[in-house]
Design an enzyme around this catalytic site. Structure first.
Site, mmCIF file in Angstrom:
data_model
loop_
_atom_site.group_PDB
_atom_site.id
_atom_site.type_symbol
_atom_site.label_atom_id
_atom_site.label_comp_id
_atom_site.label_asym_id
_atom_site.label_seq_id
_atom_site.Cartn_x
_atom_site.Cartn_y
_atom_site.Cartn_z
ATOM 1 C CE LYS A 91 -28.477 -26.907 27.727
ATOM 2 N NZ LYS A 91 -27.528 -26.048 28.468
ATOM 3 C CB SER A 166 -24.278 -26.499 26.263
ATOM 4 O OG SER A 166 -24.923 -26.126 27.458
ATOM 5 C CB SER A 190 -24.637 -23.234 28.696
ATOM 6 O OG SER A 190 -23.514 -23.981 28.317
HETATM 7 N N1 GLN Z 1 -18.986 -23.917 27.611
HETATM 8 C C1 GLN Z 1 -18.838 -24.225 29.007
HETATM 9 C C2 GLN Z 1 -18.429 -25.655 29.178
HETATM 10 O O1 GLN Z 1 -18.192 -26.277 28.203
HETATM 11 C C3 GLN Z 1 -20.092 -23.910 29.739
HETATM 12 C C4 GLN Z 1 -21.146 -24.916 29.561
HETATM 13 C C5 GLN Z 1 -22.384 -24.604 30.306
HETATM 14 O O2 GLN Z 1 -22.587 -23.489 30.788
HETATM 15 N N2 GLN Z 1 -23.215 -25.623 30.440
HETATM 16 O O3 GLN Z 1 -18.318 -26.162 30.238
#
Ligand code: GLN
Length: 502
Positions: A91, A166, A190
């Protein structure tokens, strides 16, 4: 240059379980080399990624050099490690020196980190070869990768849909077979949510299990790096490589071993069914709930028993998370000021203007929204009402989980309320997007491990995920149970047809 392999085909070495793939590379008498594996993965990326946008950067030279080093060790009779020659997607919020690191943000334009992320370095130490940096929502804020400044990634099961986020690029890369393993980060879901939407396995470790050194900080008390893979066994192999204390991250702690325990049985397993995680009445939640119920029936038939659990505070976990995470983000993102990293606004006449213009031009809308929310929640006069209250709720939530684990071994729920949604469907509705995390954020708030595993498909052929939650340090057990469930239910990774696009 083409390797000895065609990119696709029956019994393709890149589609082997990771342990078998690495064993073949380590076997001097087997013709399979790490260089061939990496070349073939790069070829798959070249063929498939134009339609998926899973990668922000392909690191062919780096991956091939690492593969050559693995092959040299094999030839010299040395052990190149348990991940020998296995292509790894990383990532793009994890540091890989020599490659750009964007966090899918324009503000990091031109930035390349000077040091390795510990997790990546450890995976390479175990023999993995980095083939590229994957797309994400900007600074990992989002649930679809649509917040990427470089365009959304696409779901390999239906490119008109999102892969989740994400870590959507990592999930799409693994699901499409471009890399057998990927690293993701999970602050509120994410790793698990994109794993569910792409039909693969994704594990968020216990807070402190994996070093965050070299992971770009979003919300430091919630962030964890973890594995994404086609099976629990493969995820375990990557987690074993990256886990462990690190002097560069003072929040890492020694934790129980991760070795498989062959004596783990579904017979006698007590799994918690959490009232508040039920999807009855949730719009579109019927298919995910039916898939979870199907697994429960398998568990019951195998001698497991369901324990009814109530965790009243999980109903507050979205509001609590969306105070705590933006609060920490607003502080962590203060460092992007045009002075030290990446992009710098031009033609400004004061330092203030440099900061303001750089941040205005560099950050996308969602990141700005989080900074505003976080700054507000921490501001004098409001911190007691918002931030401190959220932190108190977080402590109580952890206590509720602790009490639940006195009554059962694991908790079981869906990972997401629905399967993958369409690109653009929720992009203009931040609240709808935040609700994608309704079944995942509580694990981050409590610091406990949770894993998403495939549990079937919708009538439209889209993957659904089952989530197992465990007590702190219980990743080994979660992986054991995940493996047993996959055996008993027959659910697992099913290659999408995009892969056949020879
Ligand atoms: N979707 C969540 C957010 O927007 C989690 C994101 C993540 O785990 N990095 O914060």
């Amino acid at each position: 240059m083409l390797g000895a392999f065609t990119p696709f085909g029956a019994d393709h070495p890149l589609d082997l379980p990771v342990a078998a793939m690495a064993a073949r590379v380590r076997d001097k008498d087997d013709a399979l080399t790490a260089v061939e594996l990496v070349q073939t993965a790069l070829l798959r990326i070249e063929l498939l990624d134009p339609g998926l946008n899973a990668f922000l950067c392909v690191t062919g030279e780096l991956g091939l050099a690492q593969a050559a080093a693995v092959d040299a060790k094999v030839q010299a009779g040395e052990d190149p490690g348990p991940l020998a020659g296995v292509p790894l997607a990383v990532k793009d919020n994890l540091a890989v020196p020599g490659a750009p690191m964007t966090c899918a943000s324009k503000i990091l334009e031109g930035y390349s980190p000077p040091t390795w992320a510990t997790s990546v370095e450890r995976a390479i130490g175990a023999g993995a070869c980095v083939v590229g940096k994957t797309n994400l929502d900007e600074f990992a804020m989002g649930s679809s990768t649509e917040n990427s400044a470089f365009g959304p990634s696409r779901n390999p099961y239906d490119p008109a849909r999102v892969p989740g986020g994400s870590s959507g690029g990592s999930a799409a890369a693994v699901a499409a077979g471009m890399a057998p393993l990927a690293l993701g980060s999970d602050t509120g879901g994410s790793i698990r949510q994109p794993a569910a939407l792409c039909g693969i396995v994704g594990l968020k470790p216990t807070y402190g299990r994996v070093s965050r050194s070299g992971l770009v900080a979003f919300a430091s008390s919630l962030d964890q790096v973890g594995p994404m893979a086609r099976s629990a066994a493969d995820a375990r192999a990557l987690l074993q490589a990256i886990a462990g204390t690190d002097p560069l991250d003072a929040t890492t702690r020694p934790m129980p071993a991760l070795e498989p325990d062959e004596s783990t049985r579904l017979d006698g397993l007590r799994y918690g069914t959490v009232t508040e995680f039920g999807l009855d009445g949730v719009p579109g939640g019927e298919q995910a709930q039916a898939a979870v119920n199907g697994v429960r029936a398998t568990l019951d038939a195998a001698g497991a028993s369901s324990v009814a659990i109530s965790l009243p505070l999980v109903t507050s976990s979205i509001p609590v998370y969306y105070i705590v995470a933006p609060a920490e983000a607003s502080s962590n993102l203060a460092r992007y000021d045009g002075v030290r990293y990446g992009r710098r606004a031009e033609d400004v006449d004061s330092l203030q203007a440099l900061y303001a213009r750089t941040r205005d031009e560099g950050f996308g809308d969602e990141v700005k929204r989080r900074i505003l929310i976080g700054t507000f929640a921490l501001s004098s006069g409001y911190a007691d009402a918002y931030y401190k209250k959220a932190m108190a709720a977080r402590t109580r939530l952890r206590e509720q989980f602790d009490a639940a684990f006195e009554q059962c071994d694991v908790l079981l729920s869906a990972t997401t309320p629905t399967a993958a949604f369409g690109v653009g469907e929720k992009a203009d509705d931040p609240l709808a997007m935040y609700l994608c995390d309704i079944l995942t954020v509580a694990a981050n708030l409590a610091g406990i491990p949770a894993i998403s595993i495939p549990c079937g498909m919708t009538t439209d052929g889209l993957p659904l995920g089952l989530q197992l939650w465990g007590r702190p340090g219980s990743e080994g057990q979660l992986l054991d149970v995940a493996e047993r469930i996959a055996e008993a239910s027959g659910h697992g990774y099913v290659a999408p047809s995009v892969k056949g696009a020879e």
